[in-house]
Design a protein around this motif. Structure first.
Motif, PDB file in Angstrom:
ATOM      1  N   THR A   1      -6.727  -3.923  -5.572  1.00 48.51           N
ATOM      2  CA  THR A   1      -5.279  -3.968  -5.587  1.00 48.51           C
ATOM      3  C   THR A   1      -4.746  -2.780  -4.803  1.00 48.51           C
ATOM      4  N   CYS A   2      -3.705  -3.011  -4.061  1.00 49.42           N
ATOM      5  CA  CYS A   2      -3.084  -1.959  -3.258  1.00 49.42           C
ATOM      6  C   CYS A   2      -1.664  -2.370  -2.938  1.00 49.42           C
ATOM      7  N   ARG A   3      -0.733  -1.438  -3.119  1.00 50.73           N
ATOM      8  CA  ARG A   3       0.684  -1.678  -2.850  1.00 50.73           C
ATOM      9  C   ARG A   3       1.213  -2.896  -3.597  1.00 50.73           C
ATOM     10  N   GLY A   4       0.832  -2.993  -4.860  1.00 54.91           N
ATOM     11  CA  GLY A   4       1.412  -3.990  -5.751  1.00 54.91           C
ATOM     12  C   GLY A   4       0.887  -5.393  -5.605  1.00 54.91           C
ATOM     13  N   ALA A   5      -0.221  -5.582  -4.899  1.00 56.55           N
ATOM     14  CA  ALA A   5      -0.733  -6.935  -4.712  1.00 56.55           C
ATOM     15  C   ALA A   5      -2.258  -6.935  -4.718  1.00 56.55           C
ATOM     16  N   ALA A   6      -2.828  -8.092  -5.077  1.00 54.40           N
ATOM     17  CA  ALA A   6      -4.278  -8.257  -5.035  1.00 54.40           C
ATOM     18  C   ALA A   6      -4.711  -8.520  -3.602  1.00 54.40           C
ATOM     19  N   ARG A   7      -5.808  -7.892  -3.191  1.00 56.59           N
ATOM     20  CA  ARG A   7      -6.317  -8.031  -1.836  1.00 56.59           C
ATOM     21  C   ARG A   7      -7.794  -8.405  -1.884  1.00 56.59           C
ATOM     22  N   THR A   8      -8.256  -9.059  -0.838  1.00 58.10           N
ATOM     23  CA  THR A   8      -9.676  -9.355  -0.697  1.00 58.10           C
ATOM     24  C   THR A   8     -10.091  -9.078   0.735  1.00 58.10           C
ATOM     25  N   SER A   9     -11.159  -8.293   0.878  1.00 60.20           N
ATOM     26  CA  SER A   9     -11.730  -8.045   2.193  1.00 60.20           C
ATOM     27  C   SER A   9     -13.093  -8.725   2.238  1.00 60.20           C
ATOM     28  N   ALA A  10     -13.174  -9.821   2.990  1.00 56.34           N
ATOM     29  CA  ALA A  10     -14.423 -10.565   3.142  1.00 56.34           C
ATOM     30  C   ALA A  10     -15.171 -10.074   4.371  1.00 56.34           C
ATOM     31  N   ALA A  11     -16.364 -10.604   4.577  1.00 53.53           N
ATOM     32  CA  ALA A  11     -17.216 -10.166   5.677  1.00 53.53           C
ATOM     33  C   ALA A  11     -16.462 -10.232   7.009  1.00 53.53           C
ATOM     34  N   GLY A  12     -16.507  -9.123   7.753  1.00 55.63           N
ATOM     35  CA  GLY A  12     -15.856  -9.044   9.052  1.00 55.63           C
ATOM     36  C   GLY A  12     -14.438  -8.526   9.022  1.00 55.63           C
TER      37      GLY A  12
ATOM     38  N   ASP B   1      -2.575   6.176  -0.667  1.00 56.57           N
ATOM     39  CA  ASP B   1      -2.427   4.767  -1.027  1.00 56.57           C
ATOM     40  C   ASP B   1      -3.303   4.486  -2.252  1.00 56.57           C
ATOM     41  N   PRO B   2      -2.751   4.313  -3.450  1.00 56.48           N
ATOM     42  CA  PRO B   2      -3.598   4.029  -4.612  1.00 56.48           C
ATOM     43  C   PRO B   2      -4.270   2.669  -4.484  1.00 56.48           C
ATOM     44  N   HIS B   3      -5.537   2.613  -4.869  1.00 53.17           N
ATOM     45  CA  HIS B   3      -6.302   1.378  -4.811  1.00 53.17           C
ATOM     46  C   HIS B   3      -7.481   1.473  -5.763  1.00 53.17           C
ATOM     47  N   ASP B   4      -8.041   0.330  -6.094  1.00 57.09           N
ATOM     48  CA  ASP B   4      -9.266   0.277  -6.874  1.00 57.09           C
ATOM     49  C   ASP B   4     -10.265  -0.557  -6.083  1.00 57.09           C
ATOM     50  N   GLY B   5     -11.217  -1.198  -6.721  1.00 50.07           N
ATOM     51  CA  GLY B   5     -12.124  -2.034  -5.957  1.00 50.07           C
ATOM     52  C   GLY B   5     -13.352  -2.448  -6.746  1.00 50.07           C
TER      53      GLY B   5
ATOM     54  N   VAL C   1       4.781   6.374 -11.943  1.00 48.27           N
ATOM     55  CA  VAL C   1       3.995   5.221 -11.505  1.00 48.27           C
ATOM     56  C   VAL C   1       4.698   4.496 -10.369  1.00 48.27           C
ATOM     57  N   ALA C   2       6.017   4.361 -10.462  1.00 49.07           N
ATOM     58  CA  ALA C   2       6.764   3.683  -9.400  1.00 49.07           C
ATOM     59  C   ALA C   2       6.667   4.440  -8.076  1.00 49.07           C
ATOM     60  N   ALA C   3       6.660   5.771  -8.139  1.00 47.00           N
ATOM     61  CA  ALA C   3       6.642   6.581  -6.926  1.00 47.00           C
ATOM     62  C   ALA C   3       5.261   6.707  -6.312  1.00 47.00           C
TER      63      ALA C   3
END
Length: 267
Positions: free
Chosen positions: A50-61, A70-74, A205-207
């Motif tokens: 998740t980053c900038r308030g949305a779920a993301r997926t990084s697939a191969a390539g 930029d806060p993120h997890d993974g 948290v908002a900031a």
């Protein structure tokens, strides 16, 4: 690490330039951010974050492009895990590469999309990572400049937009940065800045995308990283940066960065 998880870390001795090549099936990153720009390419599998308030997926390539703070997890999005390369580049190195460019770029870039489908950038990041790990300084510098310019040209806007933050939130961040190693209570922090605990937590948290406690822990981890780079032992780094002991530092260091303090200190 568990199961088939592995990580190889590389760090420049004299500038803010680091690289990780890793495969994770079980590892889960705690929500965090970096002081640097962070650019990655997923080689196999897929990573969900998740980053900038949305779920993301990084697939191969696919390419990941994260701005400083930029806060993120993974974690892995597939059963067999994911393999990726991640390169962390200090803002001063980004600025230097752009200042040297013929187009006279001004200001630091802002990457709007955290995930990009761009084979050219993916190839550039792989080439940069290979140069960092296996080439001399001249080849490293050339690859760094070329990759930064390509990233900015193909995936960013500039300059970075300034954020206007509530005074209480800004002051709370300053207090945490000045006293990150202290055991500060939520009541004390709210009283110091003159608002309620709830209002401060919500505004922070908002900031910044992190709770005050997560931000404080991150400051401690960044301090520990600097101490490890300077040659201090993990135990010394833990004590000086506010962790209860070395095991406490190690647990959180792996959750944030994917490697132990010892592996980071001696890549």
């Amino acid at each position: 690490m568990r199961h088939n998880d592995w990580a190889k870390y590389w760090r420049a001795p004299d500038r803010r330039l680091e690289s990780m090549h890793a495969h994770f099936e079980q590892h889960v990153y705690h929500r965090h951010s970096h002081e640097t720009y962070s650019f990655g390419v997923t080689e196999t599998g897929a990573q969900a974050f998740t980053c900038r308030g949305a779920a993301r997926t990084s697939a191969a390539g696919m390419v990941m492009a994260l701005n400083p703070d930029d806060p993120h997890d993974g974690q892995s999005a597939v059963a067999n895990g994911f393999t990726y390369r991640m390169i962390h580049i200090g803002p001063e190195l980004i600025r230097g590469a752009l200042d040297d460019a013929a187009d006279g770029a001004v200001g630091l870039p802002l990457f709007v999309e955290p995930v990009l489908k761009d084979p050219v950038l993916a190839d550039a990041l792989r080439a940069l990572d290979n140069a960092l790990r296996g080439e001399g300084r001249l080849a490293q510098d050339e690859a760094l400049s070329a990759t930064v310019r390509a990233l900015v040209r193909r995936g960013s806007t500039r300059p970075v937009r300034e954020r206007v933050l509530p005074t209480e939130v800004h002051r709370a961040r300053e207090l945490l940065e000045d006293a990150y190693a202290e055991d500060i209570s939520a009541e004390r922090l709210a009283a110091e800045v003159g608002c309620s605990r709830f209002a401060l937590h919500r505004g922070f948290v908002a900031a910044y995308g992190l709770a005050p406690s997560d931000y404080q822990r991150q400051l401690r981890l960044r301090a520990a990283r600097r101490l490890l780079i300077d040659g201090h032992s993990p135990a010394e780094a833990a004590a000086a940066s506010g962790f209860a002991d070395q095991s406490h530092l190690t647990r959180w260091f792996k959750r944030y960065y994917g490697v132990t303090p010892g592996r980071f200190r001696n890549p």
